[in-house]
Design a protein around this motif. Sequence first.
Motif, mmCIF file in Angstrom:
data_model
loop_
_atom_site.group_PDB
_atom_site.id
_atom_site.type_symbol
_atom_site.label_atom_id
_atom_site.label_comp_id
_atom_site.label_asym_id
_atom_site.label_seq_id
_atom_site.Cartn_x
_atom_site.Cartn_y
_atom_site.Cartn_z
ATOM 1 N N LEU A 1 22.030 -36.452 84.868
ATOM 2 C CA LEU A 1 22.391 -36.575 86.114
ATOM 3 C C LEU A 1 21.357 -35.763 87.110
ATOM 4 C CD1 LEU A 1 26.190 -36.891 86.046
ATOM 5 C CD2 LEU A 1 24.807 -38.620 86.552
ATOM 6 N N MET A 2 21.262 -34.683 86.730
ATOM 7 C CA MET A 2 20.526 -33.709 87.437
ATOM 8 C C MET A 2 19.146 -34.298 87.632
ATOM 9 S SD MET A 2 22.368 -31.696 88.727
ATOM 10 C CE MET A 2 23.588 -32.797 88.679
ATOM 11 N N ASN A 3 18.394 -34.751 86.584
ATOM 12 C CA ASN A 3 17.108 -35.427 86.614
ATOM 13 C C ASN A 3 17.040 -36.657 87.693
ATOM 14 O OD1 ASN A 3 14.441 -35.497 85.663
ATOM 15 N ND2 ASN A 3 15.171 -37.604 84.404
ATOM 16 N N SER A 4 18.201 -37.647 87.333
ATOM 17 C CA SER A 4 18.411 -38.553 88.488
ATOM 18 C C SER A 4 18.368 -38.251 89.744
ATOM 19 C CB SER A 4 19.431 -39.590 87.938
ATOM 20 O OG SER A 4 19.585 -40.159 86.698
ATOM 21 N N PHE A 5 19.351 -37.222 89.938
ATOM 22 C CA PHE A 5 19.292 -36.953 91.390
ATOM 23 C C PHE A 5 17.986 -36.099 91.946
ATOM 24 C CE2 PHE A 5 24.340 -36.486 90.627
ATOM 25 C CZ PHE A 5 24.294 -37.693 90.851
ATOM 26 N N SER B 1 21.615 -48.283 87.034
ATOM 27 C CA SER B 1 22.492 -49.212 86.381
ATOM 28 C C SER B 1 23.920 -49.013 86.577
ATOM 29 C CB SER B 1 22.012 -49.462 84.866
ATOM 30 O OG SER B 1 22.685 -48.013 84.198
ATOM 31 N N GLY B 2 24.887 -50.156 86.195
ATOM 32 C CA GLY B 2 26.211 -50.019 86.532
ATOM 33 C C GLY B 2 26.912 -49.025 85.377
ATOM 34 N N SER B 3 26.176 -48.986 84.173
ATOM 35 C CA SER B 3 26.727 -48.082 83.091
ATOM 36 C C SER B 3 26.523 -46.924 83.365
ATOM 37 C CB SER B 3 26.452 -48.522 81.721
ATOM 38 O OG SER B 3 24.867 -48.538 81.407
ATOM 39 N N ASP B 4 25.576 -46.437 84.003
ATOM 40 C CA ASP B 4 25.129 -45.056 84.276
ATOM 41 C C ASP B 4 25.832 -44.551 85.608
ATOM 42 O OD1 ASP B 4 23.213 -44.871 82.226
ATOM 43 O OD2 ASP B 4 21.540 -45.278 83.411
ATOM 44 N N ILE B 5 26.137 -45.536 86.430
ATOM 45 C CA ILE B 5 26.918 -45.170 87.698
ATOM 46 C C ILE B 5 28.343 -44.724 87.243
ATOM 47 C CG2 ILE B 5 28.123 -45.945 89.672
ATOM 48 C CD1 ILE B 5 25.533 -47.781 90.120
ATOM 49 N N LYS B 6 28.789 -45.675 86.197
ATOM 50 C CA LYS B 6 30.524 -45.323 85.704
ATOM 51 C C LYS B 6 30.457 -43.896 84.953
ATOM 52 C CE LYS B 6 33.871 -47.676 83.096
ATOM 53 N NZ LYS B 6 34.378 -48.929 82.093
ATOM 54 N N ALA B 7 29.277 -43.791 84.225
ATOM 55 C CA ALA B 7 29.296 -42.607 83.589
ATOM 56 C C ALA B 7 29.144 -41.280 84.429
ATOM 57 C CB ALA B 7 27.778 -42.418 82.678
ATOM 58 N N ALA B 8 28.499 -41.507 85.437
ATOM 59 C CA ALA B 8 28.446 -40.346 86.292
ATOM 60 C C ALA B 8 29.660 -40.001 86.977
ATOM 61 C CB ALA B 8 27.223 -40.862 87.592
ATOM 62 N N TYR B 9 30.328 -41.045 87.422
ATOM 63 C CA TYR B 9 31.688 -40.708 87.983
ATOM 64 C C TYR B 9 32.777 -40.420 86.913
ATOM 65 C CZ TYR B 9 30.618 -42.903 92.476
ATOM 66 O OH TYR B 9 30.016 -43.054 93.700
ATOM 67 N N ARG B 10 32.448 -40.665 85.860
ATOM 68 C CA ARG B 10 33.591 -40.245 84.662
ATOM 69 C C ARG B 10 33.092 -38.829 84.293
ATOM 70 N NH1 ARG B 10 32.263 -44.830 81.504
ATOM 71 N NH2 ARG B 10 30.855 -43.399 80.116
ATOM 72 N N PHE B 11 31.783 -38.378 84.453
ATOM 73 C CA PHE B 11 31.482 -36.821 84.401
ATOM 74 C C PHE B 11 32.080 -36.088 85.581
ATOM 75 C CE2 PHE B 11 28.844 -33.526 85.546
ATOM 76 C CZ PHE B 11 28.543 -32.894 84.410
ATOM 77 N N TYR B 12 31.806 -36.352 86.460
ATOM 78 C CA TYR B 12 32.710 -35.696 87.523
ATOM 79 C C TYR B 12 34.378 -35.518 87.783
ATOM 80 C CZ TYR B 12 27.864 -35.051 89.540
ATOM 81 O OH TYR B 12 26.589 -34.598 89.680
ATOM 82 N N SER B 13 34.660 -36.829 87.103
ATOM 83 C CA SER B 13 35.963 -36.927 87.081
ATOM 84 C C SER B 13 36.751 -36.102 85.841
ATOM 85 C CB SER B 13 36.822 -38.221 87.235
ATOM 86 O OG SER B 13 36.446 -38.811 85.876
ATOM 87 N N ASN B 14 35.792 -35.574 84.801
ATOM 88 C CA ASN B 14 36.333 -34.798 83.765
ATOM 89 C C ASN B 14 36.814 -33.507 84.125
ATOM 90 O OD1 ASN B 14 35.888 -33.193 81.381
ATOM 91 N ND2 ASN B 14 35.165 -34.901 80.055
ATOM 92 N N ARG B 15 38.067 -33.035 83.677
ATOM 93 C CA ARG B 15 38.586 -31.627 83.789
ATOM 94 C C ARG B 15 37.647 -30.672 83.279
ATOM 95 N NH1 ARG B 15 40.610 -29.638 79.041
ATOM 96 N NH2 ARG B 15 41.196 -31.229 77.350
ATOM 97 N N LYS B 16 36.923 -30.746 82.447
ATOM 98 C CA LYS B 16 36.062 -29.830 82.100
ATOM 99 C C LYS B 16 34.712 -29.399 83.212
ATOM 100 C CE LYS B 16 36.556 -30.272 77.198
ATOM 101 N NZ LYS B 16 35.900 -30.463 75.994
ATOM 102 N N VAL B 17 34.557 -30.365 84.043
ATOM 103 C CA VAL B 17 33.448 -30.139 84.804
ATOM 104 C C VAL B 17 33.932 -29.765 86.386
ATOM 105 C CG1 VAL B 17 31.854 -31.461 86.417
ATOM 106 C CG2 VAL B 17 32.227 -32.003 83.927
#
Length: 82
Positions: A42-46, A60-76
């Motif tokens: 993500l940091m590389n993409s940003f 891509s749609g899958s990378d977008i979904k993965a980014a939102y899943r990452f930010y919604s993870n309780r460990k993040v």
Amino acid sequence: MLSACGFPHDENGGLMLLEHISEEFSGVKFGDKRLSTRFLKLMNSFASFFQGSIPDACGSGSDIKAAYRFYSNRKVSMHSIF
């Protein structure tokens, strides 16, 4: 050699973003290797699309979904990143 924005270049003038990002965020620990790998991607993409939105940076749609899943993870959290 550094670019105008402070990112290192290789001998051919290409940006070495992933290497720089890996070094810059080497201390970030989430307790899960998959989260750490996703964070660096993500940091590389940003870094490539720093003025764009998550969909602009991820593409891509899958990378977008993965980014939102990452930010919604309780460990993040801001604390775990900074």
